[in-house]
Enzyme design. Structure first.
Site, PDB file in Angstrom:
ATOM      1  N   ASP A  78      46.243 -38.253   8.222  1.00  0.00           N
ATOM      2  CA  ASP A  78      46.960 -38.518   6.968  1.00  0.00           C
ATOM      3  C   ASP A  78      48.225 -37.664   6.864  1.00  0.00           C
ATOM      4  O   ASP A  78      49.194 -38.046   6.220  1.00  0.00           O
ATOM      5  CB  ASP A  78      46.050 -38.257   5.756  1.00  0.00           C
ATOM      6  CG  ASP A  78      45.404 -36.873   5.801  1.00  0.00           C
ATOM      7  OD1 ASP A  78      44.689 -36.589   6.788  1.00  0.00           O
ATOM      8  OD2 ASP A  78      45.613 -36.075   4.865  1.00  0.00           O
ATOM      9  N   SER A  92      23.548  10.104  39.007  1.00  0.00           N
ATOM     10  CA  SER A  92      22.959   8.794  38.667  1.00  0.00           C
ATOM     11  C   SER A  92      22.696   8.669  37.176  1.00  0.00           C
ATOM     12  O   SER A  92      21.553   8.693  36.745  1.00  0.00           O
ATOM     13  CB  SER A  92      21.684   8.546  39.482  1.00  0.00           C
ATOM     14  OG  SER A  92      20.800   9.638  39.425  1.00  0.00           O
ATOM     15  N   VAL A 110      38.561 -23.563  12.384  1.00  0.00           N
ATOM     16  CA  VAL A 110      38.463 -23.949  10.988  1.00  0.00           C
ATOM     17  C   VAL A 110      39.732 -24.689  10.561  1.00  0.00           C
ATOM     18  O   VAL A 110      39.699 -25.601   9.748  1.00  0.00           O
ATOM     19  CB  VAL A 110      38.149 -22.708  10.117  1.00  0.00           C
ATOM     20  CG1 VAL A 110      39.315 -21.741  10.097  1.00  0.00           C
ATOM     21  CG2 VAL A 110      37.760 -23.126   8.714  1.00  0.00           C
TER      22      VAL A 110
END
Lengths: 635, 315
Positions: free
Chosen positions: A170, A543, A35
Site C-alpha cells: 500500500d 591447564s 519488526v
C-alpha cells in the site's frame, strides 16, 4: 476492519466419512523479517482474520494499542504477538513465539522469529521444525542484506519452501512494477539456495490485502492470497519413502515376557517381519510386532510414536538407531558439519562437549574449524573460533562411533546439538554434511605386547600425574621431586611440562583460549601414549580450564588419571614469582596471563589437593607418593 | 463414557477417527513424555484435574503401554477446588491404579490463607505457587510435567517444551535454552529442574476434539447443568460450599452454567450455557468471542500477570 463474512466458518472433523483426502493436515512455518517489515503485524492479521482473536483479547489489544501502539488510533495487531513484557516495551521481537490458527483445511503452527542478526540462533530454532518460511520484504526497501541472511538460514536448516511476502505494498501505491522488480532481484539471488518452491505475494498486513482477503487494489496480481498459498502448499518431504530410521528412545520392560523398544519413526515405514539392524553394532534381527495402546499396527510411518518388539534377544539400549538392513546409515567417529554457535562464550576447537544426535548423547569435540560463513554475504572467512550466532564449517570427532546420515538426506538423523559439559547450556546446533572416517574401517594393529604385559615387566601401573595450578604454585617443583623419588624406586617415568612441549611439539601455539585448549589436547595425547608404554607421566601445566583436564582424564582408563591441584593462593604465587612473569603481566607486557587477565577454573574433584605449608615441596611430594601407593600404582 | 466397545478398540477404526493433524500431535506428545521417563531420575506429572491434564494423562498411559506409568501424579490441593473435581481425581487414580500424591501447603492453611479474604493474588502465590515448590523439593523431583499450552496466553507462546528452572525453581525467560528439532537438552546440574509441557503445540480446540475422539473422561463441571451461582463483579461464581460468604444483596440463583476452565471455585467464573456434549462445547467455543482464560480471575490481577506469576514459579 474486516468483514466477518470473509472469516472462516468452522467445519468439524467428520470421522464417519473417513475421507482421508480431505482431512485436516498440519503445516509448521516460520516468519522471518524484522519488526520494521511488519512481521508481527502480519501474524496478528492472520490470527485476526481467521477469527482467533477473542473479545477479551481484543479489549486488551485496544488498551495496549493506546499505550504502546505505533499505528495511531488503529489497532496495532503486532501487539497481539509480542508476548514478553520487555518486547512490548522495546517494540522488538527477541524470542521465538509460537502461534496457532486453523482453517477448515489446515492447522497452522507459526514460529514467529526475530530478524536481527544478533538473534540468528532464535531464527534457526524456529526454522529447525518448520516446513516452510514466509520471508517478509518491505516493498519500499526491496531485497536487503537481512533478506539474504534470512534466506540463507532457512536453506541451511533445510527449509525447502519459501513464500516471499512483499509487504506494505500500500505504501508503494500497489505498484505491480515495484513488485516484479523485487521478485526478479530475489530470484536472482536465491537460485543458489536451491529451494524447491518460491511463491511471491504482494500484500498489506496492516490493511489485510491478499493475506486472507483478496485485495481489490491489485488487479494485476492473479496469484493466490497468502492463506491460499499456505493452505495448498505441498510440503511432503517424502519421509515415508526414505530408508527406515528408528532411534530407540526408551526400553519398555514391564515384565519378563515383554521387551519393547519405544520410539518415533524418524523416516521410512516399518512393518512386522522387516529385517532391521542395530546401526552401530551391526546386529541383525526382525521386527516382530508394532505395539501401541490402540492395538498392534500393520505398519508405522515417519512421525508415528510406537513400540517395536524384535524376534531376537539383541542388546539394544536408548540411543541405538534401528535401520533397515538394506539401507544403513553411516557409522563414523569423525564427520564434517555446519555448526551454528549459540553461546556467549566462544567455541574452542579441541574442547570436549556433549553431542546429542537422535536419542544418543556422546562426548565430542570440534577437531578443526575450516572457516566461518558471513551470514550476510555468504563469504568464507578464515577463523580460529566461532562467536555467538556465527556459523562455521567444522570437523567433529566423537569418542565412540555414531550412526548418522547427511542432514540434506535426513533431518532427523543428520542434526545434532552440542551441550556444555559443565553448565549444560545448549552450545551449538549442527547439520552433518558427510562422514569423514568409517569407524568400521579402523583395524587397529593387533599387538603382541600390550599395556598389561608392560605393566608386569615394569612392576608398577602406568598413570598420568596431572599437576594443575597457577603459575608459581609449585607444580614443577613438586613434580620434579616426585619423579626423582619414583626413579629411585625403579619406576619408569617421564616429565611433560610447558618448557619441553612449547619448544617443539606445540611451538605453533600461542596463549589464546583456543591455543591453550589445543596445547592441552596434544599433551593429553602424548601422555596417553606414555601410559600405553607403561610409564608414569608427570604433567605440569597451568591447564586453567576444567573441560580440558576432563578431556585428558577421558583419554585414559579410569584410575589412570591423577589430578593434583597445587592450591597456592594467587597472592603467594605473585610473591614467589619465580620467573618474573607476574611482574611482566601486571605491567601489561604479557597478555592472557592466568590469574591476571585470564581465568583459572579450580578442579571440582581432584584426587589430591596440595596446599603450601611449612615443610615445603618435599611434603607435597610425600603426599603424592602416598596417594600413588594407596591407589596401588606403586608398591 | 467408561466402556469402550469392541469396535472402538479396533486400532484401524480408532486411528481413522483421528485426523492427520491430531495423530501428529499425539505422537509428538508421546515422544516428549517418553523422553522425560528415559532421561530424568525422578519425574512427576502435575495433575490439575482439568481437561488438559486429562489429555496429558491419557497420552502418558499410551506412551508406556503395555507398561504402567513410570512416575507418580501430583495434585496441588489448595483446599478450594470444586468438590466434584476432587471426587473425579480420586476416581481416575483408582481406575488406572495410579500413584497419586496430594500436597497442600500446611503453613498456608495454618496462616488462614484463602481466596476470599486473602485475595486471589496471595492465595495463588501461597497455596499454588509456593505449595508446588514445596512439593517438588519435598520429593526431590527433577522434572515436572505440566499441561500448559502455548495458545493459552501471550507469555506461554514463548515457553519451551523443556523449560529450564535454576535452583529455587526460578524461571528466567531471557535465559532459556534454544530448542532445535526434537533434540531436547535434558541435562541439568543438581538443584536445577525442568518443567516439561507435552501439550505445548495443542490448541483448546485440539484438546476437545482429541478428548471426544479418544473418549477421555472429563469432570462433569465442563458440561452445562443447573447449578447454584451468585453474580459478583459481572462474573458468575458457583458457591460450592458454605465457606464463601454472601455479600449484602447477593442471592444464590440456579442457572444452567458450565465451566470452560477449572480452578479454585471462588476464582473460577462459570458461563451460561446449554452445552451438554463435547460437540456442543466445541460449537459453543467457536461461537464465543472470549478466550479460555477470561474466566480465570487471577490472570487479570495486573498487566503481564501470567509472565510475573511464571517467574515466581507458577505452572
Amino acid at each position: 476492519m474486516t468483514d466477518t463474512s470473509e472469516r472462516f466458518a468452522y467445519v468439524p472433523e467428520d470421522a464417519a466419512t473417513g475421507a482421508r483426502a480431505g482431512e485436516k493436515t498440519l503445516l509448521r512455518f516460520l516468519t522471518c523479517g524484522s519488526v520494521d517489515d511488519g512481521k508481527s503485524t502480519l501474524i496478528g492479521r492472520l490470527l485476526y482474520d481467521t477469527q482467533l482473536i477473542h473479545d477479551d483479547q481484543l479489549a486488551a489489544l485496544e488498551r495496549d494499542s493506546r499505550k504502546h501502539g505505533t499505528t495511531g488510533d488503529e489497532l496495532d495487531l503486532a501487539l497481539l504477538v509480542d508476548g514478553l513484557q520487555a518486547e512490548r516495551e522495546q517494540g522488538i521481537t527477541i524470542d521465538v513465539a509460537y502461534r496457532f490458527f486453523a482453517t477448515p483445511r489446515r492447522a497452522f503452527i507459526v514460529a514467529d522469529t526475530p530478524g536481527h542478526e544478533q538473534y540468528t540462533r532464535n531464527m534457526a530454532t524456529g526454522a529447525s521444525n518448520a516446513q516452510a518460511a514466509v520471508i517478509l520484504i518491505d516493498a519500499r526497501k526491496g531485497v536487503l542484506t537481512q533478506t539474504r541472511r534470512h534466506s540463507f538460514i532457512c536453506a541451511l536448516l533445510g527449509i525447502r519452501h519459501v513464500v516471499l511476502a512483499i509487504n506494505k505494498i500500500d505504501l508503494v501505491e500497489y505498484s505491480g512494477e515495484r513488485f516484479h522488480h523485487i521478485v526478479a532481484e530475489y530470484l536472482g539471488f536465491a537460485a543458489a539456495l536451491k529451494f524447491a518452491s518460491i511463491a511471491s505475494i504482494p500484500l498489506s498486513a496492516r490493511y489485510g490485502d491478499n493475506v486472507v482477503r483478496r485485495s481489490e487494489c491489485m488487479s494485476w496480481y492473479e496469484g493466490p492470497t497468502l492463506i491460499e498459498q499456505l493452505e495448498t502448499l505441498d510440503v511432503s518431504e517424502g519421509l515415508d519413502e526414505k530408508p527406515l530410521r528408528f532411534p530407540v528412545q526408551w526400553v519398555n520392560r514391564p515384565n519378563a515376557d515383554f521387551r519393547g523398544f519405544a520410539g518415533t519413526v524418524a523416516s521410512g515405514i516399518v512393518r512386522p517381519g522387516d529385517p532391521v539392524v542395530v546401526a552401530v553394532s551391526g546386529r541383525e534381527t526382525r521386527v516382530e510386532r508394532i505395539v501401541t495402546a490402540d492395538g498392534d499396527l500393520a505398519e508405522a510411518h515417519a512421525g508415528d510414536a510406537v513400540t517395536l518388539t524384535l524376534s531376537d534377544e539383541v542388546d539394544i539400549a536408548r540411543g541405538d538407531l534401528l535401520a533397515h538392513a538394506q539401507a544403513r546409515p553411516e557409522v563414523v567417529d569423525q564427520f564434517a558439519a555446519q555448526v551454528l554457535w549459540m553461546l556467549e562464550e566462544p567455541m574452542l576447537p579441541g574442547r570436549s562437549y556433549l553431542l546429542r544426535i537422535g536419542t544418543r548423547y556422546v562426548p565430542a569435540r570440534i577437531t578443526s574449524l575450516k572457516h566461518k560463513v558471513d551470514v550476510n554475504t555468504l563469504e568464507h572467512i578464515a577463523a580460529k573460533t566461532l562467536g555467538l550466532n556465527e556459523i562455521g564449517v567444522c570437523n567433529l570427532a566423537t569418542t565412540s562411533p555414531v550412526a548418522l546420515d547427511a542432514y540434506a538426506d535426513n533431518r532427523a538423523t543428520g542434526a545434532f546439538v552440542l551441550i556444555d559439559r559443565f553448565t549444560h547450556a545448549t552450545a551449538a546446533a549442527g547439520m552433518i554434511s558427510f562422514g569423514l572416517r568409517r569407524a568400521t574401517n579402523i583395524h587397529r594393529q593387533a599387538l603382541l605386547v600390550d599395556k598389561a604385559a608392560r605393566m608386569r615387566l615394569n612392576g608398577h601401573r602406568p598413570a598420568i600425574l596431572w599437576f594443575t595450578g597457577l603459575s608459581g604454585s609449585g607444580k614443577s617443583t613438586v613434580a620434579n621431586i616426585v619423579e626423582r623419588e619414583l626413579h629411585a624406586h625403579g619406576a619408569h617415568t617421564y616429565m611433560l611440562d610447558g618448557d619441553n612441549v612449547r619448544h617443539g611439539l606445540n611451538r605453533d601455539l600461542g596463549f589464546t583460549d583456543a591455543d591453550r585448549v589445543e596445547n592441552i589436547r596434544r599433551v593429553g595425547e602424548v601422555a596417553k601414549l606414555f601410559v600405553d608404554a607403561g610409564a608414569i607421566v608427570l604433567c605440569s601445566f597451568i591447564s586453567p580450564f576444567r573441560a580440558e583436564r576432563r578431556m585428558v582424564r577421558e583419554l585414559v582408563e579410569s584410575g589412570e588419571f591423577i589430578e593434583i591441584f597445587c592450591d597456592t593462593p594467587l597472592d603467594e604465587c605473585r610473591r614467589r614469582d619465580p620467573k618474573g612473569l607476574y611482574a611482566r603481566a601486571l605491567a601489561g607486557k604479557i597478555r592472557n596471563f592466568t590469574g591476571i587477565d585470564s581465568p583459572y577454573e579450580p578442579p571440582e574433584n581432584p584426587e589430591l589437593v596440595l596446599t603450601p605449608g611449612p615443610l615445603g615441596p618435599e611434603e607435597g611430594a610425600r603426599q603424592v607418593l602416598e596417594a600413588l601407593r594407596a591407589r596401588h600404582i606403586i608398591v | 463414557m467408561d466402556d469402550i466397545s469392541a469396535r472402538e478398540r479396533d486400532p484401524h477404526h480408532r486411528r481413522a477417527r483421528l485426523s492427520a493433524h491430531l495423530r501428529r500431535l499425539e505422537s509428538e506428545s508421546i515422544g516428549i513424555i517418553r523422553e522425560v521417563a528415559a532421561e530424568f531420575r525422578n519425574p512427576v506429572m502435575l495433575y490439575s484435574i482439568g481437561k488438559d491434564s486429562g489429555v496429558m494423562l491419557h497420552l502418558a498411559l499410551k506412551a508406556f503401554y503395555p507398561g504402567k506409568l513410570p512416575f507418580p501424579l501430583l495434585h496441588i490441593d489448595t483446599t478450594w477446588k470444586f468438590r466434584e473435581m476432587i471426587r473425579f481425581r480420586d476416581e481416575i487414580a483408582a481406575r488406572h491404579g495410579l500413584k497419586l500424591l496430594v500436597y497442600t501447603n500446611a503453613e498456608g492453611v495454618a496462616r488462614g490463607i484463602n481466596p476470599i479474604s486473602s485475595g486471589s493474588q496471595l492465595h495463588t502465590q501461597v497455596m499454588k505457587t509456593e505449595a508446588l515448590k514445596q512439593a517438588l523439593d519435598r520429593w526431590q523431583f527433577d522434572a515436572a510435567f505440566g499441561g500448559a499450552r502455548r495458545d493459552e496466553e501471550q507469555s506461554r507462546a514463548k515457553e519451551r517444551v523443556f523449560s529450564f528452572r535454576s535452583p529455587g525453581h526460578v524461571w528466567d525467560p531471557r535465559n532459556q535454552r534454544p530448542e532445535l528439532w526434537n533434540l531436547y537438552n535434558t541435562r541439568i546440574n543438581p538443584g536445577e529442574t525442568i518443567r516439561v509441557f507435552p501439550l505445548s503445540n495443542w490448541t483448546e480446540l485440539d484438546v476437545w476434539e482429541y478428548t471426544r475422539a479418544e473418549q477421555i473422561p472429563v469432570v462433569p463441571l465442563y458440561f452445562a447443568a443447573p447449578r447454584p451461582v451468585i453474580e459478583r463483579d459481572g462474573q458468575l461464581i458457583m458457591r460450592d460450599d458454605e465457606r464463601m460468604p454472601l455479600k449484602p444483596g447477593e442471592q444464590t440463583q440456579v442457572r444452567s452454567v458450565r465451566f470452560r476452565s477449572l480452578g479454585c471455585y471462588p476464582l473460577t467464573a462459570a458461563q451460561e450455557s446449554d452445552a451438554t456434549t463435547i460437540e456442543q462445547i466445541i460449537a459453543e467455543m467457536l461461537r464465543m468471542r472470549t478466550s479460555e482464560r477470561s474466566g480465570r480471575l487471577i490472570d487479570n490481577d495486573e498487566a503481564a500477570s501470567m509472565e510475573k506469576k511464571k517467574r515466581d514459579g507458577y505452572f
